[in-house]
Design a protein around this motif. Structure first.
Motif, PDB file in Angstrom:
ATOM      1  N   ARG A  95       1.132  -2.926  23.510  1.00 50.36           N
ATOM      2  CA  ARG A  95       0.557  -3.027  24.674  1.00 50.36           C
ATOM      3  C   ARG A  95       1.397  -1.922  25.545  1.00 50.36           C
ATOM      4  O   ARG A  95       0.782  -0.899  26.340  1.00 50.36           O
ATOM      5  CB  ARG A  95       0.764  -4.393  25.395  1.00 50.36           C
ATOM      6  CG  ARG A  95       0.486  -4.445  26.653  1.00 50.36           C
ATOM      7  CD  ARG A  95       0.743  -5.706  27.287  1.00 50.36           C
ATOM      8  NE  ARG A  95       0.489  -5.738  28.814  1.00 50.36           N
ATOM      9  CZ  ARG A  95      -0.620  -5.827  29.278  1.00 50.36           C
ATOM     10  NH1 ARG A  95      -1.947  -5.751  28.649  1.00 50.36           N
ATOM     11  NH2 ARG A  95      -0.931  -6.075  30.756  1.00 50.36           N
ATOM     12  N   LYS A 120     -10.529  -0.011  26.972  1.00 51.33           N
ATOM     13  CA  LYS A 120     -10.219  -1.125  26.364  1.00 51.33           C
ATOM     14  C   LYS A 120      -8.859  -0.876  25.824  1.00 51.33           C
ATOM     15  O   LYS A 120      -8.339  -2.000  25.336  1.00 51.33           O
ATOM     16  CB  LYS A 120     -11.401  -1.448  25.282  1.00 51.33           C
ATOM     17  CG  LYS A 120     -12.493  -2.071  25.977  1.00 51.33           C
ATOM     18  CD  LYS A 120     -13.509  -2.430  24.688  1.00 51.33           C
ATOM     19  CE  LYS A 120     -14.690  -2.842  25.315  1.00 51.33           C
ATOM     20  NZ  LYS A 120     -15.880  -3.219  24.292  1.00 51.33           N
ATOM     21  N   SER A 177      -8.467   0.090  22.587  1.00 52.87           N
ATOM     22  CA  SER A 177      -8.703  -0.516  21.531  1.00 52.87           C
ATOM     23  C   SER A 177      -8.694   0.580  20.224  1.00 52.87           C
ATOM     24  O   SER A 177      -9.229   0.891  19.555  1.00 52.87           O
ATOM     25  CB  SER A 177      -9.966  -0.994  21.333  1.00 52.87           C
ATOM     26  OG  SER A 177     -11.224   0.246  21.723  1.00 52.87           O
ATOM     27  N   TRP A 178      -7.325   1.241  20.276  1.00 44.54           N
ATOM     28  CA  TRP A 178      -7.134   2.420  19.431  1.00 44.54           C
ATOM     29  C   TRP A 178      -6.497   1.711  18.228  1.00 44.54           C
ATOM     30  O   TRP A 178      -5.789   0.847  17.875  1.00 44.54           O
ATOM     31  CB  TRP A 178      -5.733   3.244  19.804  1.00 44.54           C
ATOM     32  CG  TRP A 178      -6.255   3.756  21.219  1.00 44.54           C
ATOM     33  CD1 TRP A 178      -5.607   3.418  22.302  1.00 44.54           C
ATOM     34  CD2 TRP A 178      -7.058   4.961  21.698  1.00 44.54           C
ATOM     35  NE1 TRP A 178      -6.199   4.113  23.451  1.00 44.54           N
ATOM     36  CE2 TRP A 178      -6.937   5.119  23.054  1.00 44.54           C
ATOM     37  CE3 TRP A 178      -7.835   5.609  21.100  1.00 44.54           C
ATOM     38  CZ2 TRP A 178      -7.674   5.966  23.846  1.00 44.54           C
ATOM     39  CZ3 TRP A 178      -8.615   6.727  21.615  1.00 44.54           C
ATOM     40  CH2 TRP A 178      -8.727   6.792  22.984  1.00 44.54           C
ATOM     41  N   SER A 179      -6.964   2.423  17.041  1.00 42.83           N
ATOM     42  CA  SER A 179      -6.362   2.031  15.557  1.00 42.83           C
ATOM     43  C   SER A 179      -5.023   2.417  15.549  1.00 42.83           C
ATOM     44  O   SER A 179      -4.521   3.403  16.284  1.00 42.83           O
ATOM     45  CB  SER A 179      -7.351   2.380  14.384  1.00 42.83           C
ATOM     46  OG  SER A 179      -6.992   3.988  14.452  1.00 42.83           O
ATOM     47  N   THR A 233     -14.673   4.502  25.740  1.00 44.02           N
ATOM     48  CA  THR A 233     -14.777   2.938  25.219  1.00 44.02           C
ATOM     49  C   THR A 233     -13.411   2.572  24.900  1.00 44.02           C
ATOM     50  O   THR A 233     -12.462   1.709  25.355  1.00 44.02           O
ATOM     51  CB  THR A 233     -15.693   2.640  24.547  1.00 44.02           C
ATOM     52  OG1 THR A 233     -16.999   2.830  25.010  1.00 44.02           O
ATOM     53  CG2 THR A 233     -15.646   1.112  24.180  1.00 44.02           C
ATOM     54  N   LYS A 234     -12.722   3.276  24.257  1.00 44.68           N
ATOM     55  CA  LYS A 234     -11.313   3.014  23.484  1.00 44.68           C
ATOM     56  C   LYS A 234     -10.326   3.122  24.581  1.00 44.68           C
ATOM     57  O   LYS A 234      -9.429   2.483  24.862  1.00 44.68           O
ATOM     58  CB  LYS A 234     -11.062   4.010  22.498  1.00 44.68           C
ATOM     59  CG  LYS A 234     -11.759   3.578  21.309  1.00 44.68           C
ATOM     60  CD  LYS A 234     -11.519   4.602  20.114  1.00 44.68           C
ATOM     61  CE  LYS A 234     -12.309   3.960  18.625  1.00 44.68           C
ATOM     62  NZ  LYS A 234     -11.422   3.015  18.010  1.00 44.68           N
ATOM     63  N   ASN A 239      -0.689   1.439  24.451  1.00 48.24           N
ATOM     64  CA  ASN A 239      -1.806   1.911  25.123  1.00 48.24           C
ATOM     65  C   ASN A 239      -1.495   2.140  26.580  1.00 48.24           C
ATOM     66  O   ASN A 239      -2.217   3.016  27.177  1.00 48.24           O
ATOM     67  CB  ASN A 239      -2.472   0.193  25.198  1.00 48.24           C
ATOM     68  CG  ASN A 239      -3.199   0.293  23.711  1.00 48.24           C
ATOM     69  OD1 ASN A 239      -3.555   1.075  23.067  1.00 48.24           O
ATOM     70  ND2 ASN A 239      -3.466  -0.966  23.397  1.00 48.24           N
TER      71      ASN A 239
END
Length: 70
Positions: free
Chosen positions: A4, A46, A48-50, A42-43, A7
């Motif tokens: 978190r 969100k 939503s990164w790997s 989008t990543k 990000n």
């Protein structure tokens, strides 16, 4: 650092950039990670990164910050 926070670091860093810097950052991330602009957005939205993407982006951020201090 937990996911978190990382990000938040990515999105905070992106938010702090000027428009031209954002374009350069996006270009570097897209080239490094090999995905499209819509996927990047989008990543980013969100978070939503790997794990590999986060690592690559963290290196880009460090390089950019280092370049700013030179």
């Amino acid at each position: 650092m937990n996911l978190r926070n990382l990000n938040m670091v990515i999105s905070d860093y992106y938010s702090s950039l000027e428009i031209k810097q954002k374009s350069e950052f996006i270009k570097k991330v897209i080239e490094t990670c090999g995905f499209s602009y819509p996927t990047f957005m989008t990543k980013m939205r969100k978070g939503s990164w790997s794990k590999l993407e986060r690592g690559a982006i963290e290196r880009i951020i460090k390089e950019d910050k280092h370049a700013d201090t030179d």
